[in-house]
Motif scaffolding. Structure first.
Motif, PDB file in Angstrom:
ATOM      1  N   PHE A 166      33.392 -18.890 -17.443  1.00  0.00           N
ATOM      2  CA  PHE A 166      34.244 -20.040 -17.737  1.00  0.00           C
ATOM      3  C   PHE A 166      33.707 -21.250 -16.983  1.00  0.00           C
ATOM      4  CE2 PHE A 166      38.244 -22.543 -17.330  1.00  0.00           C
ATOM      5  CZ  PHE A 166      38.634 -22.557 -18.665  1.00  0.00           C
ATOM      6  N   ILE A 167      33.428 -22.323 -17.730  1.00  0.00           N
ATOM      7  CA  ILE A 167      32.892 -23.551 -17.138  1.00  0.00           C
ATOM      8  C   ILE A 167      33.930 -24.661 -17.293  1.00  0.00           C
ATOM      9  CG2 ILE A 167      31.068 -25.301 -17.248  1.00  0.00           C
ATOM     10  CD1 ILE A 167      29.275 -23.178 -18.584  1.00  0.00           C
ATOM     11  N   VAL A 168      34.199 -25.371 -16.211  1.00  0.00           N
ATOM     12  CA  VAL A 168      35.044 -26.569 -16.250  1.00  0.00           C
ATOM     13  C   VAL A 168      34.169 -27.754 -15.879  1.00  0.00           C
ATOM     14  CG1 VAL A 168      37.068 -27.739 -15.302  1.00  0.00           C
ATOM     15  CG2 VAL A 168      37.086 -25.243 -15.583  1.00  0.00           C
ATOM     16  N   VAL A 169      34.158 -28.784 -16.722  1.00  0.00           N
ATOM     17  CA  VAL A 169      33.274 -29.921 -16.466  1.00  0.00           C
ATOM     18  C   VAL A 169      33.961 -31.243 -16.788  1.00  0.00           C
ATOM     19  CG1 VAL A 169      32.234 -29.684 -18.778  1.00  0.00           C
ATOM     20  CG2 VAL A 169      31.017 -30.955 -16.979  1.00  0.00           C
ATOM     21  N   GLY A 170      33.838 -32.197 -15.848  1.00  0.00           N
ATOM     22  CA  GLY A 170      34.317 -33.551 -16.100  1.00  0.00           C
ATOM     23  C   GLY A 170      35.811 -33.725 -16.082  1.00  0.00           C
ATOM     24  N   THR A 171      36.527 -32.820 -15.425  1.00  0.00           N
ATOM     25  CA  THR A 171      37.975 -32.960 -15.319  1.00  0.00           C
ATOM     26  C   THR A 171      38.414 -32.585 -13.913  1.00  0.00           C
ATOM     27  OG1 THR A 171      40.130 -32.107 -16.061  1.00  0.00           O
ATOM     28  CG2 THR A 171      38.232 -30.638 -16.318  1.00  0.00           C
ATOM     29  N   SER A 172      39.392 -33.304 -13.408  1.00  0.00           N
ATOM     30  CA  SER A 172      39.906 -33.056 -12.055  1.00  0.00           C
ATOM     31  C   SER A 172      40.936 -31.938 -12.028  1.00  0.00           C
ATOM     32  CB  SER A 172      40.543 -34.341 -11.507  1.00  0.00           C
ATOM     33  OG  SER A 172      41.629 -34.735 -12.337  1.00  0.00           O
ATOM     34  N   LEU A 173      41.220 -31.326 -13.196  1.00  0.00           N
ATOM     35  CA  LEU A 173      42.219 -30.259 -13.293  1.00  0.00           C
ATOM     36  C   LEU A 173      43.606 -30.719 -12.820  1.00  0.00           C
ATOM     37  CD1 LEU A 173      40.093 -27.180 -12.137  1.00  0.00           C
ATOM     38  CD2 LEU A 173      40.841 -27.721 -14.461  1.00  0.00           C
ATOM     39  N   MET A 174      43.921 -31.966 -13.160  1.00  0.00           N
ATOM     40  CA  MET A 174      45.231 -32.516 -12.795  1.00  0.00           C
ATOM     41  C   MET A 174      46.132 -32.691 -14.009  1.00  0.00           C
ATOM     42  SD  MET A 174      45.042 -32.819  -9.526  1.00  0.00           S
ATOM     43  CE  MET A 174      46.376 -33.918  -9.058  1.00  0.00           C
ATOM     44  N   VAL A 175      45.580 -32.568 -15.217  1.00  0.00           N
ATOM     45  CA  VAL A 175      46.354 -32.795 -16.434  1.00  0.00           C
ATOM     46  C   VAL A 175      46.745 -31.450 -17.040  1.00  0.00           C
ATOM     47  CG1 VAL A 175      46.332 -33.779 -18.763  1.00  0.00           C
ATOM     48  CG2 VAL A 175      45.207 -34.988 -16.888  1.00  0.00           C
ATOM     49  N   TYR A 176      48.056 -31.234 -17.148  1.00  0.00           N
ATOM     50  CA  TYR A 176      48.571 -29.998 -17.738  1.00  0.00           C
ATOM     51  C   TYR A 176      49.080 -30.265 -19.153  1.00  0.00           C
ATOM     52  CZ  TYR A 176      48.194 -27.583 -13.292  1.00  0.00           C
ATOM     53  OH  TYR A 176      47.694 -26.999 -12.149  1.00  0.00           O
ATOM     54  N   PRO A 177      49.025 -29.271 -20.029  1.00  0.00           N
ATOM     55  CA  PRO A 177      48.792 -27.851 -19.743  1.00  0.00           C
ATOM     56  C   PRO A 177      47.316 -27.443 -19.677  1.00  0.00           C
ATOM     57  CG  PRO A 177      49.339 -28.094 -22.043  1.00  0.00           C
ATOM     58  CD  PRO A 177      49.471 -29.475 -21.430  1.00  0.00           C
ATOM     59  N   ALA A 178      46.386 -28.344 -19.963  1.00  0.00           N
ATOM     60  CA  ALA A 178      44.968 -27.957 -19.993  1.00  0.00           C
ATOM     61  C   ALA A 178      44.511 -27.341 -18.676  1.00  0.00           C
ATOM     62  CB  ALA A 178      44.105 -29.168 -20.330  1.00  0.00           C
ATOM     63  N   ALA A 179      44.928 -27.925 -17.555  1.00  0.00           N
ATOM     64  CA  ALA A 179      44.500 -27.425 -16.253  1.00  0.00           C
ATOM     65  C   ALA A 179      44.955 -25.987 -16.019  1.00  0.00           C
ATOM     66  CB  ALA A 179      45.031 -28.328 -15.144  1.00  0.00           C
ATOM     67  N   GLY A 180      46.030 -25.580 -16.671  1.00  0.00           N
ATOM     68  CA  GLY A 180      46.542 -24.231 -16.508  1.00  0.00           C
ATOM     69  C   GLY A 180      45.681 -23.160 -17.142  1.00  0.00           C
ATOM     70  N   LEU A 181      44.694 -23.547 -17.965  1.00  0.00           N
ATOM     71  CA  LEU A 181      43.829 -22.554 -18.590  1.00  0.00           C
ATOM     72  C   LEU A 181      43.089 -21.706 -17.552  1.00  0.00           C
ATOM     73  CD1 LEU A 181      42.305 -24.596 -21.549  1.00  0.00           C
ATOM     74  CD2 LEU A 181      43.851 -22.633 -21.731  1.00  0.00           C
ATOM     75  N   LEU A 182      42.804 -22.306 -16.412  1.00  0.00           N
ATOM     76  CA  LEU A 182      42.073 -21.578 -15.369  1.00  0.00           C
ATOM     77  C   LEU A 182      42.806 -20.300 -14.965  1.00  0.00           C
ATOM     78  CD1 LEU A 182      39.447 -21.952 -13.746  1.00  0.00           C
ATOM     79  CD2 LEU A 182      40.799 -23.108 -11.982  1.00  0.00           C
ATOM     80  N   SER A 183      44.121 -20.304 -15.052  1.00  0.00           N
ATOM     81  CA  SER A 183      44.907 -19.137 -14.636  1.00  0.00           C
ATOM     82  C   SER A 183      44.811 -17.985 -15.630  1.00  0.00           C
ATOM     83  CB  SER A 183      46.375 -19.534 -14.433  1.00  0.00           C
ATOM     84  OG  SER A 183      46.962 -19.921 -15.668  1.00  0.00           O
ATOM     85  N   PHE A 184      44.259 -18.242 -16.811  1.00  0.00           N
ATOM     86  CA  PHE A 184      44.122 -17.190 -17.820  1.00  0.00           C
ATOM     87  C   PHE A 184      42.744 -16.526 -17.783  1.00  0.00           C
ATOM     88  CE2 PHE A 184      47.516 -19.886 -19.457  1.00  0.00           C
ATOM     89  CZ  PHE A 184      48.463 -18.935 -19.838  1.00  0.00           C
ATOM     90  N   VAL A 185      41.900 -16.959 -16.861  1.00  0.00           N
ATOM     91  CA  VAL A 185      40.570 -16.357 -16.713  1.00  0.00           C
ATOM     92  C   VAL A 185      40.668 -15.176 -15.752  1.00  0.00           C
ATOM     93  CG1 VAL A 185      38.149 -16.790 -16.172  1.00  0.00           C
ATOM     94  CG2 VAL A 185      39.582 -18.662 -17.016  1.00  0.00           C
ATOM     95  N   GLY A 186      40.109 -14.037 -16.124  1.00  0.00           N
ATOM     96  CA  GLY A 186      40.189 -12.844 -15.287  1.00  0.00           C
ATOM     97  C   GLY A 186      39.572 -13.049 -13.920  1.00  0.00           C
TER      98      GLY A 186
END
Length: 233
Positions: A166-186
């Motif tokens: 899983f790659i996250v690029v160009g986002t500060s992970l502050m905008v939800y619900p998109a930022a919450g996707l990280l919690s669905f990665v094993g």
């Protein structure tokens, strides 16, 4: 074939000249965000909203994908790749990526104001008052505004659950619900986070951070993933 899932944000498009909300003092081209990106703003002044997105669309049409977009497209030669993007431009598609989920809508599409299932490709960059859907209602930008549901979120979660990396690029992970996707990665799945302004992520297992611009970070990460894949063959 291994599956790579990518969550991309405004930082990757910024390197193609598309301005980001995060870096503009809370204003979009001099406008309060709620005036141009909310249902309330649309009802108050639809002409302002249409003009705002016309200008964004005009800018995006002339934008060219950068090396970050290109290296992600090239990953499809060796992996099954899904890109989940918060961006409304089509730079991933221009670069050649074939499976892109747009969480926040698409600039080049418009939809009916009385039937959200009526979605159309826009020819050119301009949408005007008086442009109607087949049911006779005004067309609006096909953008997910503040306060609206994110209809592609379930599809994004399903893709994320299947990721081998899983790659996250160009986002500060502050905008939800998109930022919450990280919690669905094993927990056992490697996670690569690329952004110059990384939030605290000490709680995330199997994490690799790259506090650098999207183009530099993606080149590094994609080369690592391809190299790891070759060593396993």
């Amino acid at each position: 074939m291994k599956k790579i899932v990518v969550l991309s944000g405004a930082g990757i498009s910024a390197e193609s000249g598309i301005s980001t909300f995060r870096d503009s003092g809370g204003l979009w081209e001099g406008h309060e965000v709620m005036d141009v990106a909310s249902p309330e703003g649309w009802h108050r002044n639809p002409e302002l909203v249409l003009d705002f997105y016309n200008q964004r669309r005009k800018q995006a049409l002339s934008a060219i994908p950068n090396i970050g977009h290109t290296v992600l497209a090239e990953l499809e030669q060796d992996f099954q790749v899904t890109i989940i993007t918060q961006n409304v431009d089509n730079l991933h598609e221009k670069a050649g990526s074939s499976h892109v989920i747009h969480l926040h809508g698409e600039l080049q599409k418009v939809r009916s104001t009385i039937d959200e299932t009526l979605i159309y490709d826009l020819d050119g960059w301009e949408l005007k008052l008086g442009d109607l859907c087949e049911k006779g209602s005004q067309l609006r930008p096909h953008i997910v505004w503040f306060g609206e549901m994110v209809p592609m979120m379930d599809a994004a979660i399903a893709e994320t659950r299947r990721a081998d990396a899983f790659i996250v690029v160009g986002t500060s992970l502050m905008v939800y619900p998109a930022a919450g996707l990280l919690s669905f990665v094993g927990n056992a799945i490697p996670k690569y986070i690329i952004d110059p302004k990384l939030p605290p992520l000490d709680h995330v297992p199997n994490l690799h951070t790259f506090p650098m611009p999207a183009t530099v970070g993606l080149t590094t990460v994609c080369n690592k993933i391809k190299g790891d894949n070759l060593r396993k063959i």
